[in-house]
Scaffold this motif. Sequence first.
Motif, PDB file in Angstrom:
ATOM      1  N   VAL A  47      -1.694   3.912  41.282  1.00  0.00           N
ATOM      2  CA  VAL A  47      -1.577   2.444  40.993  1.00  0.00           C
ATOM      3  C   VAL A  47      -0.472   2.082  40.249  1.00  0.00           C
ATOM      4  CG1 VAL A  47      -2.375   0.442  40.145  1.00  0.00           C
ATOM      5  CG2 VAL A  47      -3.995   1.990  41.170  1.00  0.00           C
ATOM      6  N   ASP A  48       0.640   1.685  40.705  1.00  0.00           N
ATOM      7  CA  ASP A  48       1.921   1.383  40.182  1.00  0.00           C
ATOM      8  C   ASP A  48       2.367  -0.036  40.218  1.00  0.00           C
ATOM      9  OD1 ASP A  48       4.067   2.240  38.871  1.00  0.00           O
ATOM     10  OD2 ASP A  48       5.219   2.944  40.397  1.00  0.00           O
ATOM     11  N   THR A  49       2.457  -0.839  41.271  1.00  0.00           N
ATOM     12  CA  THR A  49       2.873  -2.014  41.398  1.00  0.00           C
ATOM     13  C   THR A  49       2.272  -3.150  40.670  1.00  0.00           C
ATOM     14  OG1 THR A  49       1.851  -2.441  43.380  1.00  0.00           O
ATOM     15  CG2 THR A  49       4.145  -1.254  43.448  1.00  0.00           C
ATOM     16  N   ASN A  50       3.040  -4.106  40.328  1.00  0.00           N
ATOM     17  CA  ASN A  50       2.201  -5.454  39.730  1.00  0.00           C
ATOM     18  C   ASN A  50       0.894  -5.631  40.729  1.00  0.00           C
ATOM     19  OD1 ASN A  50       3.835  -5.222  37.567  1.00  0.00           O
ATOM     20  ND2 ASN A  50       5.095  -6.879  38.204  1.00  0.00           N
ATOM     21  N   PHE A  51       1.054  -5.799  41.850  1.00  0.00           N
ATOM     22  CA  PHE A  51      -0.107  -6.134  42.936  1.00  0.00           C
ATOM     23  C   PHE A  51      -1.063  -5.143  42.861  1.00  0.00           C
ATOM     24  CE2 PHE A  51      -2.047  -5.930  47.159  1.00  0.00           C
ATOM     25  CZ  PHE A  51      -2.347  -7.056  47.168  1.00  0.00           C
ATOM     26  N   GLU A  52      -0.715  -3.840  42.898  1.00  0.00           N
ATOM     27  CA  GLU A  52      -1.805  -2.823  42.804  1.00  0.00           C
ATOM     28  C   GLU A  52      -2.696  -3.105  41.372  1.00  0.00           C
ATOM     29  OE1 GLU A  52       0.312   0.495  45.562  1.00  0.00           O
ATOM     30  OE2 GLU A  52       0.493   0.468  43.368  1.00  0.00           O
ATOM     31  N   LEU A  53      -1.943  -3.303  40.148  1.00  0.00           N
ATOM     32  CA  LEU A  53      -2.485  -3.352  38.950  1.00  0.00           C
ATOM     33  C   LEU A  53      -3.741  -4.717  39.139  1.00  0.00           C
ATOM     34  CD1 LEU A  53       0.352  -2.526  36.725  1.00  0.00           C
ATOM     35  CD2 LEU A  53      -1.620  -1.335  37.008  1.00  0.00           C
ATOM     36  N   LEU A  54      -3.210  -5.816  39.737  1.00  0.00           N
ATOM     37  CA  LEU A  54      -4.002  -6.850  39.832  1.00  0.00           C
ATOM     38  C   LEU A  54      -5.278  -6.635  40.806  1.00  0.00           C
ATOM     39  CD1 LEU A  54      -1.259  -9.742  40.309  1.00  0.00           C
ATOM     40  CD2 LEU A  54      -2.988  -9.383  38.000  1.00  0.00           C
ATOM     41  N   LEU A  55      -4.942  -5.955  41.987  1.00  0.00           N
ATOM     42  CA  LEU A  55      -5.818  -5.483  42.788  1.00  0.00           C
ATOM     43  C   LEU A  55      -7.054  -4.451  41.691  1.00  0.00           C
ATOM     44  CD1 LEU A  55      -7.104  -5.665  45.378  1.00  0.00           C
ATOM     45  CD2 LEU A  55      -5.847  -3.648  46.230  1.00  0.00           C
ATOM     46  N   LEU A  56      -6.542  -3.751  41.281  1.00  0.00           N
ATOM     47  CA  LEU A  56      -7.412  -2.598  40.506  1.00  0.00           C
ATOM     48  C   LEU A  56      -8.184  -3.393  39.328  1.00  0.00           C
ATOM     49  CD1 LEU A  56      -8.349   0.206  39.561  1.00  0.00           C
ATOM     50  CD2 LEU A  56      -6.263   0.349  38.163  1.00  0.00           C
ATOM     51  N   PHE A  57      -7.542  -4.342  38.855  1.00  0.00           N
ATOM     52  CA  PHE A  57      -8.217  -5.524  37.721  1.00  0.00           C
ATOM     53  C   PHE A  57      -9.553  -5.772  38.362  1.00  0.00           C
ATOM     54  CE2 PHE A  57      -8.772  -9.841  36.378  1.00  0.00           C
ATOM     55  CZ  PHE A  57      -9.268  -9.617  34.953  1.00  0.00           C
ATOM     56  N   ILE A  58      -9.279  -6.531  39.554  1.00  0.00           N
ATOM     57  CA  ILE A  58     -10.536  -7.286  40.188  1.00  0.00           C
ATOM     58  C   ILE A  58     -11.489  -6.178  40.620  1.00  0.00           C
ATOM     59  CG2 ILE A  58     -11.064  -8.656  42.322  1.00  0.00           C
ATOM     60  CD1 ILE A  58      -8.209  -9.944  42.283  1.00  0.00           C
ATOM     61  N   VAL A  59     -11.129  -5.079  41.054  1.00  0.00           N
ATOM     62  CA  VAL A  59     -11.889  -4.036  41.629  1.00  0.00           C
ATOM     63  C   VAL A  59     -12.858  -3.469  40.467  1.00  0.00           C
ATOM     64  CG1 VAL A  59     -12.233  -1.744  42.677  1.00  0.00           C
ATOM     65  CG2 VAL A  59     -10.432  -3.299  43.567  1.00  0.00           C
ATOM     66  N   ILE A  60     -12.228  -3.421  39.342  1.00  0.00           N
ATOM     67  CA  ILE A  60     -12.917  -2.769  38.376  1.00  0.00           C
ATOM     68  C   ILE A  60     -14.107  -3.892  37.797  1.00  0.00           C
ATOM     69  CG2 ILE A  60     -12.842  -1.875  35.875  1.00  0.00           C
ATOM     70  CD1 ILE A  60     -11.993   0.263  37.870  1.00  0.00           C
ATOM     71  N   VAL A  61     -13.445  -5.037  37.795  1.00  0.00           N
ATOM     72  CA  VAL A  61     -14.376  -6.008  37.201  1.00  0.00           C
ATOM     73  C   VAL A  61     -15.530  -6.282  38.188  1.00  0.00           C
ATOM     74  CG1 VAL A  61     -14.776  -8.547  36.853  1.00  0.00           C
ATOM     75  CG2 VAL A  61     -12.712  -7.688  35.958  1.00  0.00           C
ATOM     76  N   LEU A  62     -15.591  -5.937  39.168  1.00  0.00           N
ATOM     77  CA  LEU A  62     -16.407  -6.171  40.360  1.00  0.00           C
ATOM     78  C   LEU A  62     -17.378  -4.947  40.192  1.00  0.00           C
ATOM     79  CD1 LEU A  62     -14.637  -7.522  43.527  1.00  0.00           C
ATOM     80  CD2 LEU A  62     -16.248  -8.777  42.063  1.00  0.00           C
ATOM     81  N   LEU A  63     -16.851  -3.826  40.158  1.00  0.00           N
ATOM     82  CA  LEU A  63     -17.668  -2.500  39.954  1.00  0.00           C
ATOM     83  C   LEU A  63     -18.480  -2.575  38.774  1.00  0.00           C
ATOM     84  CD1 LEU A  63     -14.895   0.169  41.128  1.00  0.00           C
ATOM     85  CD2 LEU A  63     -17.228  -0.639  42.402  1.00  0.00           C
ATOM     86  N   ARG A  64     -17.782  -3.004  37.492  1.00  0.00           N
ATOM     87  CA  ARG A  64     -18.653  -3.305  36.435  1.00  0.00           C
ATOM     88  C   ARG A  64     -19.884  -4.026  36.699  1.00  0.00           C
ATOM     89  NH1 ARG A  64     -21.627  -2.867  32.061  1.00  0.00           N
ATOM     90  NH2 ARG A  64     -20.926  -4.497  30.323  1.00  0.00           N
ATOM     91  N   LEU A  65     -19.553  -5.035  37.200  1.00  0.00           N
ATOM     92  CA  LEU A  65     -20.660  -6.454  37.467  1.00  0.00           C
ATOM     93  C   LEU A  65     -21.866  -5.593  38.298  1.00  0.00           C
ATOM     94  CD1 LEU A  65     -18.680  -9.574  37.840  1.00  0.00           C
ATOM     95  CD2 LEU A  65     -20.067  -8.778  35.866  1.00  0.00           C
ATOM     96  N   LEU A  66     -21.238  -4.858  39.382  1.00  0.00           N
ATOM     97  CA  LEU A  66     -22.140  -4.331  40.201  1.00  0.00           C
ATOM     98  C   LEU A  66     -23.139  -3.320  39.788  1.00  0.00           C
ATOM     99  CD1 LEU A  66     -20.174  -3.882  43.422  1.00  0.00           C
ATOM    100  CD2 LEU A  66     -22.229  -5.550  43.434  1.00  0.00           C
ATOM    101  N   SER A  67     -22.563  -2.464  38.750  1.00  0.00           N
ATOM    102  CA  SER A  67     -23.293  -1.404  38.008  1.00  0.00           C
ATOM    103  C   SER A  67     -24.433  -2.052  37.131  1.00  0.00           C
ATOM    104  CB  SER A  67     -22.186  -0.582  36.939  1.00  0.00           C
ATOM    105  OG  SER A  67     -21.749  -1.270  36.251  1.00  0.00           O
ATOM    106  N   VAL A  68     -24.107  -3.256  36.302  1.00  0.00           N
ATOM    107  CA  VAL A  68     -25.088  -3.830  35.891  1.00  0.00           C
ATOM    108  C   VAL A  68     -26.148  -4.559  36.516  1.00  0.00           C
ATOM    109  CG1 VAL A  68     -25.393  -6.109  34.367  1.00  0.00           C
ATOM    110  CG2 VAL A  68     -23.520  -4.508  34.143  1.00  0.00           C
ATOM    111  N   HIS A  69     -25.644  -5.235  37.716  1.00  0.00           N
ATOM    112  CA  HIS A  69     -26.881  -5.931  38.613  1.00  0.00           C
ATOM    113  C   HIS A  69     -27.736  -4.762  39.357  1.00  0.00           C
ATOM    114  CE1 HIS A  69     -28.403  -8.797  41.498  1.00  0.00           C
ATOM    115  NE2 HIS A  69     -28.165  -7.764  42.650  1.00  0.00           N
ATOM    116  N   TYR A  70     -27.168  -3.593  39.550  1.00  0.00           N
ATOM    117  CA  TYR A  70     -27.878  -2.738  40.142  1.00  0.00           C
ATOM    118  C   TYR A  70     -28.402  -1.394  39.478  1.00  0.00           C
ATOM    119  CZ  TYR A  70     -26.776  -4.677  44.787  1.00  0.00           C
ATOM    120  OH  TYR A  70     -26.516  -5.591  45.812  1.00  0.00           O
TER     121      TYR A  70
END
Length: 215
Positions: free
Chosen positions: A167-190
């Motif tokens: 992950v290197d470009t600004n777009f990839e970093l923003l995408l990674l940010f969203i993915v990690i937030v969602l994974l964290r919320l999913l890990s709590v939910h499940y």
Amino acid sequence: METWELFSIIGTISFALSGAVVAMEEDYDLFGVYILGFATAFGGGALRNLLIGYPINYLWNQTTNFTIALVAMTIIFFFPQLSNKPFKKLDILFDSIGLSAFAILGANYAMELKLPVSAVIVASVLTGIGGGIVRDLLAKRKPMVLHSEVYAFWAILVGVLIGNKFVDTNFELLLLFIVIVLLRLLSVHYNWSLPKRSFKGSTVSLNESSTQKLN
């Protein structure tokens, strides 16, 4: 605004609010809310700077972030109805956003210093979870990272991906940010969690076994 500045602001607001909400859950006064909020927002960054050799005085140059954190905590303190009452859910949301933003920020700091992948991972983890650990300790809670659902793993994942330049470009970093937030919320939910091992039961068994041998 540069991407790293955006992550810094997002992480600061989220962790400051996370600390404030925990303080309000514990019935702390306004001073306690500020202390816990600032410790959560800046504790991880301070630990990271000390460990990877990033100038520690940089922390005191973040006037804008200190101001933003102060305003955010003041608003949530005087207008708690903005949280729609479920403090716990709000805490999880803020913590997830802060974890993702600060983990990415920490990894980028280490990359800026041209440190090896292992140091990038450590910087990502310390920045992502350090403030939460400080918050929980000050609130006399068992640190979430030591017993709760998968938590530090997401910061490790960020460090691995950025450290290896997947992950290197600004777009990839923003995408990674969203993915990690969602994974964290999913890990709590499940309720995803790492394996646990308790010695409570085995201790009893060992004591009983020793007693039987003596008899």
